[in-house]
Design a protein around this motif. Sequence first.
Motif, PDB file in Angstrom:
ATOM      1  N   GLY A  46       0.786  -1.229   0.000  1.00 53.40           N
ATOM      2  CA  GLY A  46       0.000   0.000   0.000  1.00 53.40           C
ATOM      3  C   GLY A  46       0.817   1.278   0.000  1.00 53.40           C
ATOM      4  N   GLN A  47       2.125   1.177   0.024  1.00 55.08           N
ATOM      5  CA  GLN A  47       2.982   2.361   0.016  1.00 55.08           C
ATOM      6  C   GLN A  47       3.645   2.523  -1.348  1.00 55.08           C
ATOM      7  N   ARG A  48       3.712   3.765  -1.807  1.00 53.36           N
ATOM      8  CA  ARG A  48       4.319   4.064  -3.102  1.00 53.36           C
ATOM      9  C   ARG A  48       5.800   4.406  -2.908  1.00 53.36           C
ATOM     10  N   LYS A  80      14.050  -9.825  -2.000  1.00 52.50           N
ATOM     11  CA  LYS A  80      12.767 -10.344  -2.474  1.00 52.50           C
ATOM     12  C   LYS A  80      12.945 -10.642  -3.953  1.00 52.50           C
ATOM     13  N   VAL A  81      12.454 -11.799  -4.393  1.00 56.26           N
ATOM     14  CA  VAL A  81      12.642 -12.224  -5.781  1.00 56.26           C
ATOM     15  C   VAL A  81      11.312 -12.659  -6.396  1.00 56.26           C
ATOM     16  N   ALA A  82      11.221 -12.459  -7.723  1.00 52.00           N
ATOM     17  CA  ALA A  82      10.076 -12.942  -8.483  1.00 52.00           C
ATOM     18  C   ALA A  82      10.514 -13.159  -9.922  1.00 52.00           C
ATOM     19  N   GLU A  83      10.031 -14.256 -10.495  1.00 54.70           N
ATOM     20  CA  GLU A  83      10.362 -14.543 -11.886  1.00 54.70           C
ATOM     21  C   GLU A  83       9.633 -13.568 -12.804  1.00 54.70           C
ATOM     22  N   LEU A  84      10.358 -13.068 -13.794  1.00 51.98           N
ATOM     23  CA  LEU A  84       9.781 -12.153 -14.771  1.00 51.98           C
ATOM     24  C   LEU A  84       9.103 -12.935 -15.897  1.00 51.98           C
ATOM     25  N   PRO A  85       8.107 -12.332 -16.546  1.00 54.73           N
ATOM     26  CA  PRO A  85       7.436 -13.012 -17.654  1.00 54.73           C
ATOM     27  C   PRO A  85       8.385 -13.318 -18.825  1.00 54.73           C
ATOM     28  N   THR A  86       9.338 -12.415 -19.072  1.00 58.73           N
ATOM     29  CA  THR A  86      10.279 -12.557 -20.183  1.00 58.73           C
ATOM     30  C   THR A  86      11.672 -12.211 -19.693  1.00 58.73           C
ATOM     31  N   SER A  87      12.663 -12.913 -20.180  1.00 50.45           N
ATOM     32  CA  SER A  87      14.043 -12.639 -19.751  1.00 50.45           C
ATOM     33  C   SER A  87      14.512 -11.276 -20.257  1.00 50.45           C
ATOM     34  N   LEU A  88      15.499 -10.716 -19.554  1.00 52.12           N
ATOM     35  CA  LEU A  88      16.078  -9.421 -19.900  1.00 52.12           C
ATOM     36  C   LEU A  88      17.416  -9.619 -20.602  1.00 52.12           C
ATOM     37  N   SER A  89      17.729  -8.739 -21.513  1.00 54.88           N
ATOM     38  CA  SER A  89      19.029  -8.795 -22.189  1.00 54.88           C
ATOM     39  C   SER A  89      20.131  -8.405 -21.209  1.00 54.88           C
ATOM     40  N   ILE A  90      21.193  -9.180 -21.204  1.00 57.20           N
ATOM     41  CA  ILE A  90      22.331  -8.834 -20.343  1.00 57.20           C
ATOM     42  C   ILE A  90      23.519  -8.375 -21.197  1.00 57.20           C
ATOM     43  N   THR A  91      23.244  -7.984 -22.432  1.00 59.56           N
ATOM     44  CA  THR A  91      24.276  -7.482 -23.332  1.00 59.56           C
ATOM     45  C   THR A  91      24.998  -6.302 -22.691  1.00 59.56           C
ATOM     46  N   VAL A 136      13.413   0.895   1.701  1.00 65.26           N
ATOM     47  CA  VAL A 136      13.959  -0.458   1.791  1.00 65.26           C
ATOM     48  C   VAL A 136      13.371  -1.195   2.994  1.00 65.26           C
ATOM     49  N   ASP A 137      13.108  -0.484   4.073  1.00 61.47           N
ATOM     50  CA  ASP A 137      12.559  -1.117   5.272  1.00 61.47           C
ATOM     51  C   ASP A 137      11.174  -1.699   5.018  1.00 61.47           C
ATOM     52  N   VAL A 138      10.377  -1.084   4.141  1.00 61.13           N
ATOM     53  CA  VAL A 138       9.046  -1.590   3.805  1.00 61.13           C
ATOM     54  C   VAL A 138       9.173  -2.967   3.155  1.00 61.13           C
ATOM     55  N   ILE A 139      10.184  -3.129   2.308  1.00 56.00           N
ATOM     56  CA  ILE A 139      10.394  -4.403   1.624  1.00 56.00           C
ATOM     57  C   ILE A 139      10.905  -5.461   2.596  1.00 56.00           C
ATOM     58  N   GLY A 140      11.836  -5.101   3.440  1.00 54.75           N
ATOM     59  CA  GLY A 140      12.456  -6.056   4.347  1.00 54.75           C
ATOM     60  C   GLY A 140      11.622  -6.493   5.525  1.00 54.75           C
ATOM     61  N   GLN A 141      10.608  -5.723   5.887  1.00 52.55           N
ATOM     62  CA  GLN A 141       9.839  -6.062   7.082  1.00 52.55           C
ATOM     63  C   GLN A 141       8.872  -7.221   6.857  1.00 52.55           C
ATOM     64  N   HIS A 142       8.653  -7.636   5.639  1.00 57.61           N
ATOM     65  CA  HIS A 142       7.766  -8.759   5.334  1.00 57.61           C
ATOM     66  C   HIS A 142       8.585 -10.028   5.169  1.00 57.61           C
ATOM     67  N   THR A 143       8.305 -11.030   5.995  1.00 63.75           N
ATOM     68  CA  THR A 143       9.064 -12.274   5.901  1.00 63.75           C
ATOM     69  C   THR A 143       8.467 -13.236   4.882  1.00 63.75           C
ATOM     70  N   LEU A 146       5.258 -11.021  -0.905  1.00 63.12           N
ATOM     71  CA  LEU A 146       4.969  -9.591  -0.958  1.00 63.12           C
ATOM     72  C   LEU A 146       4.484  -9.247  -2.350  1.00 63.12           C
ATOM     73  N   LEU A 147       3.284  -8.663  -2.442  1.00 64.66           N
ATOM     74  CA  LEU A 147       2.740  -8.243  -3.726  1.00 64.66           C
ATOM     75  C   LEU A 147       3.336  -6.880  -4.073  1.00 64.66           C
ATOM     76  N   VAL A 148       3.947  -6.787  -5.260  1.00 61.82           N
ATOM     77  CA  VAL A 148       4.613  -5.558  -5.692  1.00 61.82           C
ATOM     78  C   VAL A 148       4.108  -5.184  -7.079  1.00 61.82           C
ATOM     79  N   GLU A 149       3.602  -3.968  -7.217  1.00 61.94           N
ATOM     80  CA  GLU A 149       3.203  -3.437  -8.518  1.00 61.94           C
ATOM     81  C   GLU A 149       4.278  -2.466  -8.966  1.00 61.94           C
TER      82      GLU A 149
END
Length: 155
Positions: A46-48, A80-91, A136-143, A146-149
């Motif tokens: 809920g925080q931007r 926090k990690v999540a698989e992306l729909p499509t891979s990213l170029s690492i060129t 960063v604390d908002v991300i780390g406080q959830h064990t 975590l839903l992220v938009e």
Amino acid sequence: MDTRFRAVHVSLSLALVTLAAACSSPPEPTVDDEWDRIRIALIVDGQRLTGTLSDTPAGRDLLAQLPLTLTMTDFGSVEKVAELPTSLSITGAPPGADPAPGDIGYYAPWNDLVLYYGDQSYHDGIVRLGTLDGGVDVIGQHTGDLLVEIEHVGD
């Protein structure tokens, strides 16, 4: 008279060489230049939060996937990690990185977007994509999960 003419000629030649050198190379970017940054927003619990992506092949590939809604899981109590729909170029990316808390990264071997909230050491396969402006604390406080938009908010 000949000596004076030669001195003026040498002075003008040096001035032209200096001017040509100054015109041939672009100015060095400063910290205030944002031509190489892509602004994003993340809605976390809920925080931007805001951040920047570097204008790199990987950053542009992520931008093309936005907006995204990801369920991110905790990994190693530092990210926090999540698989992306499509891979990213690492060129052009280095073989690995040592991300800091607040970095946005991509773990290429698993195709994961990563939000770092703790200290992670160097690992091959990590590509730094950008940084968060704070929160960063908002991300780390959830064990747990975590839903992220994530959305593009302009340059």
